[in-house]
Each structure stands twice: as structure tokens, then as C-alpha cells.
Design a protein around this motif. Structure first.
Motif, short mmCIF file in Angstrom:
data_model
loop_
_atom_site.label_atom_id
_atom_site.label_comp_id
_atom_site.label_asym_id
_atom_site.label_seq_id
_atom_site.Cartn_x
_atom_site.Cartn_y
_atom_site.Cartn_z
N ALA A 125 -22.17 14.80 65.57
CA ALA A 125 -21.91 15.36 64.24
C ALA A 125 -21.17 14.38 63.34
N LYS A 126 -21.41 13.11 63.54
CA LYS A 126 -20.74 12.07 62.75
C LYS A 126 -20.91 12.34 61.26
N GLY A 127 -19.80 12.42 60.56
CA GLY A 127 -19.85 12.61 59.11
C GLY A 127 -20.10 14.03 58.65
N ILE A 128 -20.02 15.01 59.54
CA ILE A 128 -20.25 16.40 59.14
C ILE A 128 -19.30 16.77 57.99
N PRO A 129 -19.81 17.36 56.94
CA PRO A 129 -18.92 17.78 55.85
C PRO A 129 -17.94 18.87 56.30
N LYS A 130 -16.76 18.87 55.73
CA LYS A 130 -15.75 19.86 56.09
C LYS A 130 -16.27 21.28 55.89
N SER A 131 -16.99 21.51 54.80
CA SER A 131 -17.49 22.85 54.52
C SER A 131 -18.48 23.32 55.58
N MET A 159 -18.50 22.29 58.78
CA MET A 159 -17.72 22.56 59.99
C MET A 159 -16.99 23.89 59.87
N GLN A 160 -16.44 24.18 58.70
CA GLN A 160 -15.74 25.45 58.50
C GLN A 160 -16.70 26.62 58.64
N SER A 161 -17.89 26.49 58.10
CA SER A 161 -18.90 27.54 58.22
C SER A 161 -19.31 27.73 59.68
N ALA A 162 -19.45 26.63 60.42
CA ALA A 162 -19.80 26.72 61.84
C ALA A 162 -18.73 27.49 62.61
N ILE A 163 -17.47 27.21 62.33
CA ILE A 163 -16.36 27.92 62.97
C ILE A 163 -16.38 29.39 62.59
N ASN A 164 -16.53 29.66 61.30
CA ASN A 164 -16.51 31.04 60.82
C ASN A 164 -17.59 31.90 61.46
N ASN A 165 -18.71 31.30 61.78
CA ASN A 165 -19.87 32.04 62.27
C ASN A 165 -20.11 31.88 63.77
N SER A 166 -19.09 31.45 64.49
CA SER A 166 -19.20 31.25 65.94
C SER A 166 -18.05 31.94 66.66
N MET A 167 -18.23 32.14 67.94
CA MET A 167 -17.16 32.57 68.83
C MET A 167 -16.44 31.29 69.24
N CYS A 168 -15.16 31.18 68.94
CA CYS A 168 -14.44 29.93 69.15
C CYS A 168 -13.40 30.05 70.26
#
Length: 150
Positions: free
Chosen positions: A32-38, A40-49
Motif C-alpha cells: 500500500a505504498k503511498g496510500i492516501p490518508k483518506s 486508509m481512514q475509510s478502510a479502518i472505518n469500514n473494517s473490523m480492526c
């Protein structure tokens, strides 16, 4: 859900997550080199962490599961900070994930890795029985870098 071992604990409480620790690690990985912050935040919001923390509540690891909690799950973005790798925390993390009550009875639990097959095999992951069944859309280079999925 909190799981404690050897002064470290794992929690699924998203309010404990330290986004900067997660982002700074993931944005520098091969997958995920260079993944935008937004993103990554969406991925966290929509996943079981699952966060891994030391006794001072400092985040030292992370994983997320994309799931419907009934039939399917995909394990992604697994890491332990480099200075703590090799001491069993990744084993504790994966064990905690595969034993989580909300992830039982799934028809399929997938992940992709280029370098940790031995770790995941200890917890029941194995090569795809029939890879011809699986397909993907993979546009490549979505974050502006040469990367591949984990």
C-alpha cells in the motif's frame, strides 16, 4: 474484546487506534505504498480492526478484517512495529483474529501475503484449493507507486 499476554494486549475497540502509527506503517509497505490518508481512514472505518498495544497503551501493531461476519472475511494490513517483531506478537494477533467469536463459521477466510506464509499456516490458512475459482479486478498502481496487495 481485549486479549492480554506478556504486557501487551489486543483490542477491537476502534477508539484506541492510533491512526498515525497505522498510517505511517501501512503507507510505507510494499502492498500500500503511498496510500492516501483518506483511503486508509475509510478502510479502518469500514473494517473490523485489531490493535496491539503495550502496557502504556501505545499502539505497536494492527490488523483489519473486511467481513460480513457470517460467510466471508479477508485479513489485511497486518503488522507489528519492526523493533517488536519476532517476539510472538504477530502470532498472538493472528490467533486472536481467527478465534474471534464474530469470525467463526465463515465459509471462506482469505488473505494475500508475499512473505508470511509460515505464520498464517500455523492458524489454518493454506494455499487456495482451486485458484481457478478466484478472480480479481486489480488496476495496479492506484496509489502512484509500484505495489501489490497483501
Amino acid at each position: 474484546m481485549d486479549e492480554k499476554v506478556c504486557g501487551y494486549f489486543i483490542s477491537t475497540d476502534k477508539s484506541k487506534l492510533n491512526f498515525n502509527v497505522i498510517y505511517n506503517f501501512i503507507a510505507n509497505t510494499y502492498w500500500a505504498k503511498g496510500i492516501p490518508k483518506s483511503v486508509m481512514q475509510s478502510a479502518i472505518n469500514n473494517s473490523m480492526c485489531f490493535g496491539v498495544y503495550n502496557a502504556h497503551n501505545e499502539q505497536v501493531g494492527f490488523a483489519r478484517v473486511v467481513t460480513d461476519k457470517a460467510t466471508f472475511a479477508y485479513l489485511a494490513d497486518v503488522f507489528i512495529v519492526p523493533h517488536l517483531q519476532g517476539n510472538g506478537l504477530s502470532k498472538l494477533l493472528v490467533k486472536t483474529i481467527v478465534e474471534h467469536p464474530e469470525l467463526q463459521g465463515l465459509r471462506r477466510f482469505l488473505l494475500a501475503t508475499s512473505d508470511a506464509h509460515g505464520l498464517y499456516a500455523q492458524y489454518g490458512f493454506k494455499p487456495i484449493d482451486n485458484p481457478a475459482l478466484l478472480m480479481q479486478i486489480s488496476p495496479g498502481n492506484v496509489y502512484g507507486e509500484n505495489n501489490s496487495e497483501t
